[in-house]
Write a protein that holds these residues in place. Structure first.
Motif, mmCIF file in Angstrom:
data_model
loop_
_atom_site.group_PDB
_atom_site.id
_atom_site.type_symbol
_atom_site.label_atom_id
_atom_site.label_comp_id
_atom_site.label_asym_id
_atom_site.label_seq_id
_atom_site.Cartn_x
_atom_site.Cartn_y
_atom_site.Cartn_z
ATOM 1 N N LYS A 184 0.801 -1.284 0.058
ATOM 2 C CA LYS A 184 0.044 0.002 -0.155
ATOM 3 C C LYS A 184 0.864 1.284 0.024
ATOM 4 O O LYS A 184 1.808 1.610 0.701
ATOM 5 N N SER A 185 0.499 2.152 -0.950
ATOM 6 C CA SER A 185 1.269 3.468 -0.884
ATOM 7 C C SER A 185 0.067 4.509 -1.045
ATOM 8 O O SER A 185 -0.999 4.563 -1.497
ATOM 9 N N ALA A 186 0.601 5.732 -0.565
ATOM 10 C CA ALA A 186 -0.351 6.865 -0.496
ATOM 11 C C ALA A 186 0.299 8.184 -0.506
ATOM 12 O O ALA A 186 1.736 8.256 -0.025
ATOM 13 N N GLY A 187 -0.008 9.187 -0.843
ATOM 14 C CA GLY A 187 0.637 10.696 -0.958
ATOM 15 C C GLY A 187 0.252 11.132 0.321
ATOM 16 O O GLY A 187 -0.739 11.013 0.871
ATOM 17 N N ILE A 188 1.478 11.736 0.815
ATOM 18 C CA ILE A 188 1.189 12.288 2.149
ATOM 19 C C ILE A 188 1.637 13.558 2.369
ATOM 20 O O ILE A 188 2.574 14.095 1.370
ATOM 21 N N ARG A 189 1.133 14.148 3.447
ATOM 22 C CA ARG A 189 1.587 15.557 3.788
ATOM 23 C C ARG A 189 2.559 15.473 4.957
ATOM 24 O O ARG A 189 2.192 15.177 6.204
ATOM 25 N N ILE A 190 3.777 15.770 4.959
ATOM 26 C CA ILE A 190 4.687 15.611 6.261
ATOM 27 C C ILE A 190 4.731 16.673 6.949
ATOM 28 O O ILE A 190 4.852 17.846 6.217
ATOM 29 N N ILE A 191 4.442 16.440 8.142
ATOM 30 C CA ILE A 191 4.378 18.011 9.052
ATOM 31 C C ILE A 191 5.521 17.494 10.208
ATOM 32 O O ILE A 191 5.352 16.898 11.082
ATOM 33 N N GLY A 192 6.554 18.313 10.153
ATOM 34 C CA GLY A 192 7.571 18.124 11.099
ATOM 35 C C GLY A 192 7.111 19.152 12.236
ATOM 36 O O GLY A 192 6.829 20.481 11.744
ATOM 37 N N LEU A 193 6.891 18.668 13.475
ATOM 38 C CA LEU A 193 6.693 19.743 14.619
ATOM 39 C C LEU A 193 7.640 19.467 15.704
ATOM 40 O O LEU A 193 8.329 18.230 15.882
ATOM 41 N N ASP A 194 7.735 20.376 16.679
ATOM 42 C CA ASP A 194 8.380 20.258 17.883
ATOM 43 C C ASP A 194 7.337 19.991 18.757
ATOM 44 O O ASP A 194 6.453 20.794 19.038
ATOM 45 N N PRO A 195 7.405 18.880 19.372
ATOM 46 C CA PRO A 195 6.369 18.369 20.160
ATOM 47 C C PRO A 195 6.006 19.316 21.424
ATOM 48 O O PRO A 195 4.785 19.685 21.641
ATOM 49 N N GLU A 196 6.957 19.624 21.770
ATOM 50 C CA GLU A 196 6.606 20.486 23.179
ATOM 51 C C GLU A 196 5.950 21.854 22.936
ATOM 52 O O GLU A 196 4.992 22.116 23.524
ATOM 53 N N SER A 197 6.754 22.547 21.956
ATOM 54 C CA SER A 197 5.962 23.962 21.707
ATOM 55 C C SER A 197 4.658 23.563 21.097
ATOM 56 O O SER A 197 3.978 24.319 21.116
ATOM 57 N N GLU A 198 4.430 22.419 20.311
ATOM 58 C CA GLU A 198 3.328 22.439 19.556
ATOM 59 C C GLU A 198 1.927 22.189 20.460
ATOM 60 O O GLU A 198 0.805 22.397 20.320
ATOM 61 N N ASN A 199 2.455 21.209 21.490
ATOM 62 C CA ASN A 199 1.490 20.956 22.627
ATOM 63 C C ASN A 199 1.084 22.339 23.452
ATOM 64 O O ASN A 199 -0.075 22.422 23.596
ATOM 65 N N ALA A 200 2.025 23.138 23.618
ATOM 66 C CA ALA A 200 1.630 24.426 24.340
ATOM 67 C C ALA A 200 0.924 25.213 23.415
ATOM 68 O O ALA A 200 0.034 25.981 24.024
ATOM 69 N N ALA A 201 0.927 25.377 22.094
ATOM 70 C CA ALA A 201 0.511 26.324 21.302
ATOM 71 C C ALA A 201 -0.887 25.864 20.932
ATOM 72 O O ALA A 201 -1.872 26.339 20.825
ATOM 73 N N THR A 202 -0.832 24.488 20.336
ATOM 74 C CA THR A 202 -2.186 24.059 19.836
ATOM 75 C C THR A 202 -2.578 22.880 20.434
ATOM 76 O O THR A 202 -3.634 22.230 19.853
ATOM 77 N N HIS A 203 -2.137 22.535 21.578
ATOM 78 C CA HIS A 203 -2.698 21.378 22.318
ATOM 79 C C HIS A 203 -2.613 19.833 21.481
ATOM 80 O O HIS A 203 -3.325 19.380 21.432
#
Ligand SMILES: Nc1ncnc2c1ncn2[C@@H]1O[C@H](COP(=O)(O)OP(=O)(O)OP(=O)(O)O)[C@@H](O)[C@H]1O
Ligand SMILES: [Mg+2]
Lengths: 404, 256, 234
Positions: A108-127
């Protein structure tokens, strides 16, 4: 004295006054609740939309919003972020890297949107942590762990514990490919983005795409929705040497913003309804009382009261009633909006707006929900009373006094 | 017989079907035009082929050169393995008919290209995966005629080819310029249905490989992406080589 | 016509008023020429329906004329704006109506001080003037009563007090004694006469009351809307 007469007149005809005030009070309260409700609903939706994902303000390399590209990056993003964080009223910020790629699991293959994020600040900013339906959060280091959108996991027929191979092209032109362990499933509430969403730690994503120390987006959360406007300018100043563009949510979520504004016009319908209610109630009672008191106006005129003062007298009476109704109505409006802001109302069927599902809606206590109906009641009552007031001011004294 | 492997790679793959005839005058009869078109179709065709190729990819953001080995068998099968640079060494592509797989040595995985990715770039070049898979013949799938453009050059002949109805061909028309002398192509221009120029292929450096004279260099310039260009250069090419069928297997794809 | 604004406070010239009673013209006053002079203490008498109230209304600008001209203090009434007329009434005319016509929502004191309030008289002055006139009219202690809490006679006295308190140059009174007992009526008339003598305030009454006619210095008799006699008595 005019005021005194007006005031006493209002109290003289109690039944009529009560009736008039009830219509004004009803109209006001209705409008107050509907505005509070509409504002509350939209704050809730805006909050959902911005706070949970898009952020209140986004910083990009110039032109990124118009034509996103892997190469339009924010360089030295940590310093940019630090500058932003130092501005008062910035509650949080989070860096993100975006890229397209191909994910495959077995056949199985699929086109994806890769989102690299900083877990700690992402949690603080957008839960972000709250959107992980199953599994664990990402670690901070480059651990080769990934989170998959709910729909993407289904498309790839995989789940936590599985491995995903990702292929794409790095910013230096080389073939970006790596293998990641699935540690969690993400449910953002937006079905479409969950069908393509593939989350990596920022470090992993930067390594995969040869974008060390660079990101595509910085989202900023303001401490208060009302502060977003001025904050845009302050951030622009703070990052002025980096050729970046700073946009508030109204800009980068334009279609959402426009749709919301269009929806909010519904408020004017409810205002129109109050105007109608108030107009009919006021016209009826004021006209009656003016006709009944023709003699009195005749006397006043004979005594040398100017027509304008008589006109003022009628309007003052109406406005005393309006003010009274507004004061009582404000009390009730605030109370109901307050209760609805705490308890909310759940929809029998959940409502989808902008890709989000809403189960419960809340009201809001704000100045708008009092000021707009107040102005509406006063203006419509005064306008409607104008006709009887003119009539009263034109009373012919001789004739008026002859009519016993 | 009349199918065609994608031009870029196909460069490796043909047979010398005709001796290099010098045609001094513009061919007037249709039989003559048919002959030119058939020759174009067969220019890069062969029962089997092996070649070493250099692919230079130029974009506004980066520029790199891949070296690769290419095997073909019939019109159905292609196998490509990248030999340099180091980062991509061992990356391989296998095509059998309409299906494609990529092998990634770094993660030791074979990935099948899903239909949705067919229009994506092949290894960052200006070729799409689709370019590698699609096989069309000018002779069978297009109607064609000789034209004389305004800026026509004396030593070139110009062919305008339009796809026949009902074929899933994305182009509205293709204009091909061939040398009057030996009908070897000089350039091809691809237009969309509205007549906008979409990409230009230039051919150059005609060399002799296995007794066949073919352009050794092919340059693709996409018109939508400014500053992008891919140049393919054949270093060696052997036509009708003795190639085993087991080259074109997933097992071989996996072996580094 | 020349009007001497100094002495001729109200001048009516050829004044006619025709009402329309369901389409039938009713002639209330006909071609009246009459001049009210300062310091007049005049009574307009005549049978019921002879046009007394109509004439008073016309000369105070409360009603309009069908024909003829009225001058107030030398100014042609038809040329005065509504506001000018209002202000003129406020500052120069005191009214006493046939029916008392007090403002029902205001107390006795408030009714009386109302005009002074419109004129901007300071509070202390208003207060003392109100007290003085209430005492003169035997209404002390009724300051805070509402009109509905008074008898007819008391209401009439309040109306008189209201008319006189601001010292107008002329008082127009439509049957001022109609609802008063003869003693109160006599006292009221004496008070008015006093004011007429001491401060030169002009009085015009309409009346059926012989007591008023007795005391009047000028007797204008109307019949069917026309002046049939106008006699000055000393
Ligand atoms: N608005 C009116 N419409 C029609 N007729 C009227 C109107 N006002 C007065 N009249 C008529 O004009 C005439 C004069 O009335 P007015 O009230 O002036 O009489 P009056 O002398 O004051 O009578 P009274 O002594 O009864 O008060 C009467 O015939 C009356 O019916
Ligand atoms: Mg009368």
């Amino acid at each position: 004295m005019i005021f005194k007469i007006a005031f006493r007149n209002v109290f003289r005809q109690r039944r009529r006054t009560v009736l008039t005030m009830l219509t004004m009070f009803g109209g006001f309260t209705l409008a107050s609740i509907s505005i509070g409700w509409s504002d509350g609903t939209y704050s809730h939706i805006i909050d959902m939309f911005t706070r949970n994902q898009l952020g209140h303000i986004q910083v990009h390399s110039e032109g990124y919003l118009d034509r996103p590209s892997l190469y339009k990056v924010i360089k030295d993003y940590e310093n940019v972020g630090k500058n932003i964080q130092s501005i008062p009223d910035v509650e949080a910020w989070a860096p993100r890297l975006y890229a397209a790629g191909l994910a495959s699991v077995g056949e199985k293959s699929a086109g994806i949107r890769i989102i690299g994020l900083d877990p700690e600040s992402e949690n603080a900013a957008t839960h972000f942590d709250k959107k992980i339906a199953r599994g664990t959060v990402l670690n901070d280091a480059n651990t080769h762990e990934a989170l998959l959108g709910k729909g993407l996991a289904r498309i790839l027929r995989t789940t936590i514990g599985g491995e995903v191979v990702v292929v794409s092209q790095a910013a230096d032109g080389s073939i970006a490919n790596d293998i990641y362990a699935i540690v969690g499933i993400v449910d953002t509430g937006d079905e479409y983005s969950d069908q393509t969403g593939f989350y990596l730690t920022l470090q992993d994503a930067q390594e995969l795409f040869a974008l060390e120390n660079r990101v595509h987006e910085i989202v900023v959360i303001a401490s208060n929705l009302d502060r977003i406007g001025p904050l845009v300018g302050e951030i622009e100043d703070a990052v002025s040497n980096a050729a970046l563009s700073v946009a508030p949510w109204q800009e980068f979520a334009k279609s959402f913003y426009n749709a919301m504004r269009a929806d909010q016009e519904g408020m004017w319908i409810s205002l129109f309804v109050i105007i109608l209610i108030v107009a009919v109630g006021v016209l009826n009672t004021v006209l009656m009382s003016v006709l009944e008191r023709t003699r009195e106006y005749g006397v006043l005129k004979a005594l040398g009261v100017r027509p304008k003062q008589i006109f003022g007298l009628v309007l003052t009476e109406v406005n005393i009633m309006a003010t009274g109704s507004i004061i009582i109505g404000a009390g009730l409006g605030i109370l109901i909006n307050y209760l609805l802001s705490i308890h909310g109302i759940s929809y029998p069927q959940s409502l989808t707006y902008g890709g989000f599902e809403f189960q419960e809606m809340y009201s809001e206590v704000n100045a708008r929900s009092l000021i707009i109906p107040a102005i509406t009641v006063i203006v419509s009552a005064s306008l409607v009373a104008t006709f009887p007031a003119i009539r009263a001011s034109r009373t012919a004294p001789a004739r008026a006094m002859r009519a016993h | 017989m009349s199918k065609k492997v994608m031009w870029a790679f196909a460069t490796l793959c043909f047979l010398t079907a005709y001796p290099l005839a010098l045609i001094a005058e513009a061919p007037s009869d249709t039989a003559e035009v048919d002959r030119i078109v058939r020759k174009l179709d067969d220019l890069y065709r062969s029962q089997s082929s092996y070649g070493e190729v250099e692919m230079e990819i130029i974009t506004p953001h980066w520029q790199r050169t891949l070296a690769m080995k290419v095997w073909t068998l019939g019109l159905e099968k292609t196998f490509i393995r990248i030999t340099s640079p180091l980062k991509e060494k061992g990356v391989a592509t296998l095509r059998i008919g309409n299906e494609m797989w990529n092998y990634l040595p770094k993660v030791n995985k074979v990935i099948k290209i899903p239909p949705s990715m067919m229009m994506s770039s092949w290894m960052g070049s200006d070729f799409t995966n689709d370019d590698l898979v699609k096989e069309y013949s000018f002779f069978e799938d297009y109607t064609y005629r000789l034209i004389t453009p305004e800026d026509a050059k004396e030593d070139l002949l110009y062919l305008e080819c339009s796809p026949k109805e009902g074929l899933p061909i994305v182009w509205g028309s293709i204009i091909i310029a061939v040398r009057r002398a030996d009908t070897i192509p000089v350039w091809q221009k691809y237009y969309d249905e509205k007549g906008n120029l979409m990409r230009i292929w230039n051919f150059g450096e005609v060399r002799l490989f296995s007794n066949r004279r073919v352009p050794a260099v092919m340059e693709i310039i996409p018109q939508a992406k400014e500053g992008n260009k891919t140049v393919v250069r054949y270093l060696t090419a052997t036509f009708d080589a003795d190639i085993e069928d087991n080259v074109f297997t997933l097992r071989n794809l996996r072996s580094r | 016509m020349e009007v001497n604004a100094q002495t001729e406070i109200i001048v009516a010239e050829g004044v006619s008023k025709t009402y329309s009673d369901h389409g039938v013209p009713v002639s209330a006053v006909k071609e009246i020429d009459l001049t009210i002079r300062t310091e007049d203490f005049a009574a307009i008498v005549g049978p019921s329906g002879s046009g007394k109230t109509t004439f008073l209304n016309i000369i105070s600008g409360l009603d309009t004329v069908t024909e003829g001209k009225v001058w107030l203090n030398g100014k042609l009434l038809s040329e005065m704006s509504g506001r000018e007329l209002s202000d003129f009434r406020r500052d120069n005319i005191g009214f006493i109506f046939q029916a008392y016509n007090l403002i029902p929502v205001l107390s006795v004191e408030e009714n009386i001080e109302y005009i002074m309030l419109l004129q901007g008289v300071p509070k202390s002055e208003r207060h003392s003037k109100v007290n003085k006139i209430l005492a003169e009219l035997g209404l002390s202690g009724f300051e805070n009563r509402m009109p509905t809490q008074l008898s007819g006679g008391q209401q009439q006295r309040v109306a008189v007090a209201r008319a006189m308190v601001s010292n107008p140059s002329i008082i127009l009174a439509d049957e001022p004694t109609a609802n008063l007992d003869s003693k109160t009526g006599a006292e009221l008339l004496d008070l008015m006469r006093e004011l007429n003598k001491t401060s030169g305030m002009t009085f015009v009454f309409s009346t059926h009351d012989p007591m008023v006619m007795e005391r009047a210095h000028r007797l204008v008799t109307l019949k069917d809307g026309q002046v049939v006699s106008d006699e000055i008595r000393e």
